[in-house]
Design a protein around this motif. Sequence first.
Motif, PDB file in Angstrom:
ATOM      1  N   SER A 192      -2.621   1.080  -4.294  1.00 50.70           N
ATOM      2  CA  SER A 192      -2.423  -0.210  -3.638  1.00 50.70           C
ATOM      3  C   SER A 192      -2.174  -1.238  -4.726  1.00 50.70           C
ATOM      4  O   SER A 192      -2.822  -1.198  -5.779  1.00 50.70           O
ATOM      5  N   VAL A 193      -1.241  -2.144  -4.450  1.00 48.91           N
ATOM      6  CA  VAL A 193      -0.839  -3.129  -5.445  1.00 48.91           C
ATOM      7  C   VAL A 193      -1.219  -4.516  -4.953  1.00 48.91           C
ATOM      8  O   VAL A 193      -0.880  -4.883  -3.822  1.00 48.91           O
ATOM      9  N   TYR A 194      -1.933  -5.267  -5.792  1.00 43.03           N
ATOM     10  CA  TYR A 194      -2.415  -6.600  -5.429  1.00 43.03           C
ATOM     11  C   TYR A 194      -1.804  -7.666  -6.330  1.00 43.03           C
ATOM     12  O   TYR A 194      -1.619  -7.438  -7.534  1.00 43.03           O
TER      13      TYR A 194
ATOM     14  N   LYS B 156       1.821  -5.523 -15.787  1.00 46.91           N
ATOM     15  CA  LYS B 156       2.826  -6.580 -15.679  1.00 46.91           C
ATOM     16  C   LYS B 156       3.638  -6.344 -14.416  1.00 46.91           C
ATOM     17  O   LYS B 156       3.997  -5.197 -14.113  1.00 46.91           O
ATOM     18  N   ARG B 157       3.946  -7.413 -13.718  1.00 42.60           N
ATOM     19  CA  ARG B 157       4.758  -7.290 -12.497  1.00 42.60           C
ATOM     20  C   ARG B 157       6.197  -6.964 -12.882  1.00 42.60           C
ATOM     21  O   ARG B 157       6.817  -7.706 -13.656  1.00 42.60           O
ATOM     22  N   LEU B 158       6.700  -5.876 -12.367  1.00 44.10           N
ATOM     23  CA  LEU B 158       8.092  -5.472 -12.643  1.00 44.10           C
ATOM     24  C   LEU B 158       8.923  -5.592 -11.380  1.00 44.10           C
ATOM     25  O   LEU B 158       8.403  -5.461 -10.271  1.00 44.10           O
ATOM     26  N   GLN B 159      10.217  -5.810 -11.601  1.00 47.34           N
ATOM     27  CA  GLN B 159      11.178  -5.664 -10.505  1.00 47.34           C
ATOM     28  C   GLN B 159      11.591  -4.196 -10.574  1.00 47.34           C
ATOM     29  O   GLN B 159      12.349  -3.800 -11.472  1.00 47.34           O
TER      30      GLN B 159
ATOM     31  N   VAL C 235      -2.617  -6.137  -9.955  1.00 43.03           N
ATOM     32  CA  VAL C 235      -3.695  -5.151 -10.058  1.00 43.03           C
ATOM     33  C   VAL C 235      -3.245  -3.920  -9.277  1.00 43.03           C
ATOM     34  O   VAL C 235      -2.825  -4.025  -8.124  1.00 43.03           O
ATOM     35  N   MET C 236      -3.344  -2.743  -9.937  1.00 44.62           N
ATOM     36  CA  MET C 236      -3.036  -1.482  -9.252  1.00 44.62           C
ATOM     37  C   MET C 236      -4.337  -0.757  -8.997  1.00 44.62           C
ATOM     38  O   MET C 236      -5.102  -0.511  -9.931  1.00 44.62           O
ATOM     39  N   GLU C 237      -4.574  -0.439  -7.737  1.00 47.45           N
ATOM     40  CA  GLU C 237      -5.783   0.310  -7.380  1.00 47.45           C
ATOM     41  C   GLU C 237      -5.388   1.756  -7.091  1.00 47.45           C
ATOM     42  O   GLU C 237      -4.530   2.021  -6.247  1.00 47.45           O
TER      43      GLU C 237
ATOM     44  N   SER D  28       5.292  -0.264 -21.927  1.00 44.80           N
ATOM     45  CA  SER D  28       5.109  -0.063 -20.487  1.00 44.80           C
ATOM     46  C   SER D  28       4.526  -1.326 -19.862  1.00 44.80           C
ATOM     47  O   SER D  28       4.199  -2.286 -20.557  1.00 44.80           O
ATOM     48  N   HIS D  29       4.355  -1.266 -18.542  1.00 37.88           N
ATOM     49  CA  HIS D  29       3.765  -2.388 -17.802  1.00 37.88           C
ATOM     50  C   HIS D  29       2.245  -2.476 -17.994  1.00 37.88           C
ATOM     51  O   HIS D  29       1.642  -3.486 -17.660  1.00 37.88           O
ATOM     52  N   PHE D  30       1.644  -1.423 -18.547  1.00 38.65           N
ATOM     53  CA  PHE D  30       0.183  -1.336 -18.611  1.00 38.65           C
ATOM     54  C   PHE D  30      -0.401  -2.412 -19.530  1.00 38.65           C
ATOM     55  O   PHE D  30       0.018  -2.556 -20.672  1.00 38.65           O
TER      56      PHE D  30
ATOM     57  N   LYS E 100       0.861  -1.192   0.000  1.00 38.78           N
ATOM     58  CA  LYS E 100       0.000   0.000   0.000  1.00 38.78           C
ATOM     59  C   LYS E 100       0.891   1.233   0.000  1.00 38.78           C
ATOM     60  O   LYS E 100       1.536   1.543   1.002  1.00 38.78           O
ATOM     61  N   GLY E 101       0.965   1.897  -1.137  1.00 41.22           N
ATOM     62  CA  GLY E 101       1.779   3.106  -1.256  1.00 41.22           C
ATOM     63  C   GLY E 101       0.990   4.320  -0.820  1.00 41.22           C
ATOM     64  O   GLY E 101      -0.084   4.197  -0.222  1.00 41.22           O
ATOM     65  N   LYS E 102       1.508   5.503  -1.147  1.00 43.78           N
ATOM     66  CA  LYS E 102       0.853   6.742  -0.710  1.00 43.78           C
ATOM     67  C   LYS E 102      -0.418   7.018  -1.519  1.00 43.78           C
ATOM     68  O   LYS E 102      -1.325   7.666  -1.010  1.00 43.78           O
ATOM     69  N   ALA E 103      -0.465   6.545  -2.757  1.00 39.39           N
ATOM     70  CA  ALA E 103      -1.630   6.842  -3.613  1.00 39.39           C
ATOM     71  C   ALA E 103      -2.245   5.612  -4.263  1.00 39.39           C
ATOM     72  O   ALA E 103      -3.376   5.680  -4.749  1.00 39.39           O
TER      73      ALA E 103
ATOM     74  N   LEU F 118      16.790   9.034  -5.715  1.00 39.37           N
ATOM     75  CA  LEU F 118      16.609   7.726  -5.086  1.00 39.37           C
ATOM     76  C   LEU F 118      15.206   7.647  -4.516  1.00 39.37           C
ATOM     77  O   LEU F 118      14.753   8.561  -3.823  1.00 39.37           O
ATOM     78  N   LYS F 119      14.488   6.547  -4.840  1.00 37.99           N
ATOM     79  CA  LYS F 119      13.130   6.389  -4.310  1.00 37.99           C
ATOM     80  C   LYS F 119      13.247   5.868  -2.884  1.00 37.99           C
ATOM     81  O   LYS F 119      13.398   4.676  -2.658  1.00 37.99           O
ATOM     82  N   ASN F 120      13.246   6.793  -1.933  1.00 42.97           N
ATOM     83  CA  ASN F 120      13.405   6.427  -0.521  1.00 42.97           C
ATOM     84  C   ASN F 120      12.749   7.516   0.336  1.00 42.97           C
ATOM     85  O   ASN F 120      13.340   8.578   0.580  1.00 42.97           O
TER      86      ASN F 120
ATOM     87  N   LEU G   2       9.224   9.659 -13.940  1.00 41.17           N
ATOM     88  CA  LEU G   2       8.917   8.296 -14.407  1.00 41.17           C
ATOM     89  C   LEU G   2       9.623   7.278 -13.520  1.00 41.17           C
ATOM     90  O   LEU G   2      10.672   7.560 -12.943  1.00 41.17           O
ATOM     91  N   GLU G   3       9.015   6.090 -13.426  1.00 40.94           N
ATOM     92  CA  GLU G   3       9.677   4.958 -12.754  1.00 40.94           C
ATOM     93  C   GLU G   3       9.744   3.805 -13.737  1.00 40.94           C
ATOM     94  O   GLU G   3       8.802   3.584 -14.510  1.00 40.94           O
ATOM     95  N   PHE G   4      10.839   3.071 -13.670  1.00 37.34           N
ATOM     96  CA  PHE G   4      11.031   1.930 -14.567  1.00 37.34           C
ATOM     97  C   PHE G   4      11.274   0.663 -13.761  1.00 37.34           C
ATOM     98  O   PHE G   4      11.673   0.710 -12.604  1.00 37.34           O
TER      99      PHE G   4
HETATM  100  P1  ADP Z   1       4.663   5.257  -3.331  1.00 43.95           P
HETATM  101  O1  ADP Z   1       5.266   3.887  -3.139  1.00 43.95           O
HETATM  102  O2  ADP Z   1       5.685   6.228  -3.863  1.00 43.95           O
HETATM  103  O3  ADP Z   1       3.927   5.763  -2.149  1.00 43.95           O
HETATM  104  P2  ADP Z   1       2.280   4.564  -4.938  1.00 43.95           P
HETATM  105  O4  ADP Z   1       1.252   4.806  -3.900  1.00 43.95           O
HETATM  106  O5  ADP Z   1       2.009   5.086  -6.299  1.00 43.95           O
HETATM  107  O6  ADP Z   1       3.705   5.162  -4.597  1.00 43.95           O
HETATM  108  O7  ADP Z   1       2.509   2.993  -4.960  1.00 43.95           O
HETATM  109  C1  ADP Z   1       2.732   2.264  -6.092  1.00 43.95           C
HETATM  110  C2  ADP Z   1       3.964   1.405  -5.875  1.00 43.95           C
HETATM  111  O8  ADP Z   1       4.000   0.365  -6.849  1.00 43.95           O
HETATM  112  C3  ADP Z   1       5.271   2.184  -6.030  1.00 43.95           C
HETATM  113  O9  ADP Z   1       6.167   1.796  -5.018  1.00 43.95           O
HETATM  114  C4  ADP Z   1       5.791   1.754  -7.411  1.00 43.95           C
HETATM  115  O10 ADP Z   1       7.202   1.802  -7.469  1.00 43.95           O
HETATM  116  C5  ADP Z   1       5.270   0.337  -7.499  1.00 43.95           C
HETATM  117  N1  ADP Z   1       5.027  -0.141  -8.856  1.00 43.95           N
HETATM  118  C6  ADP Z   1       4.580   0.569  -9.916  1.00 43.95           C
HETATM  119  N2  ADP Z   1       4.442  -0.212 -11.007  1.00 43.95           N
HETATM  120  C7  ADP Z   1       4.782  -1.467 -10.637  1.00 43.95           C
HETATM  121  C8  ADP Z   1       4.848  -2.738 -11.312  1.00 43.95           C
HETATM  122  N3  ADP Z   1       4.493  -2.843 -12.594  1.00 43.95           N
HETATM  123  N4  ADP Z   1       5.273  -3.814 -10.613  1.00 43.95           N
HETATM  124  C9  ADP Z   1       5.637  -3.700  -9.314  1.00 43.95           C
HETATM  125  N5  ADP Z   1       5.580  -2.544  -8.613  1.00 43.95           N
HETATM  126  C10 ADP Z   1       5.153  -1.435  -9.252  1.00 43.95           C
END
Ligand code: ADP
Length: 239
Positions: free
Chosen positions: A14-16, A82-85, A25-27, A68-70, A9-12, A122-124, A178-180
Amino acid sequence: MEKQQLLYKGKAKSVYATTDADLLVMEYRDDTSAFNGQKLEQLERKGRVNNTFNSFIMGKLAAAGIASHFVRQLGPTEALVKRLQMIPVECVVRNFAAGSLCKRLGIEEGLALTPPTYELFLKNDGLGDPMINESHALSFGWATQAQLDRMRELSMQVNAVLRELFVAGGMLLVDFKLEFGVHHGEILLGDEFSPDGCRLWDKETRKKLDKDRFRQGLGGVVEAYEEVGARLGIQFDGA
Ligand code: ADP
Ligand code: UDP
């Protein structure tokens, strides 16, 4: 393919996980944050607006040959990806000076940057996303030189495609992040492209139409995102 447990669960968003190990699934939630999570609010409709906005942009990028992953939009607030590292590096392209660049270098907001600048962070969250360079990314093993080269190349291609798209809608693409990530050995664009992660100004008045409205307490945040979408011809169903 069925949605399974919450992975993150990120700031904006949620990833399932899903029943397919290769897909997530990105919510998109209504949560909105700024200043490294210090300012937090729920903005009605933002999740669905950003999800639909991102689907449109990823479609335009795919049409221009940028992978893209979309995979597809699943509903108002969900997308299949698509699930990315993920590579823990944020890539920022700037066409005009704004935000942290102005503070860091004492530059006046709005200065045209020719050629566009390209920066890495750096994403931190704990460290406040510090600026880094390629040498740090290599020494700490965050990315290889080949990956960094590809991320830069793709970032510049995204800029070329989207600058034109926004100009056609009477807007300036000021900057964006952008994030990759890596998918079966290939670098793919991940995360999202929405007004949460870019700056957009009206071309004539320079009115801010992006998340700076939230950061600066200008109001009308989601309304501005919807205006950007309308100018690009995006339909926000049920918005
Ligand atoms: P944050 O982590 O910066 O609070 P978000 O709320 O947008 O950001 O959460 C989405 C998270 O999912 C981020 O950490 C992002 O790096 C990650 N992410 C985005 N796309 C993918 C993907 N295809 N596979 C795995 N993780 C992803
Ligand atoms: N950005 C982002 N996430 C971050 C940091 C920046 O989406 O964690 C975006 C931001 O919206 C802007 C661009 O990247 O479009 C450049 O941001 P800047 O470095 O100016 O930082 P800010 O002052 O906005 O935090």
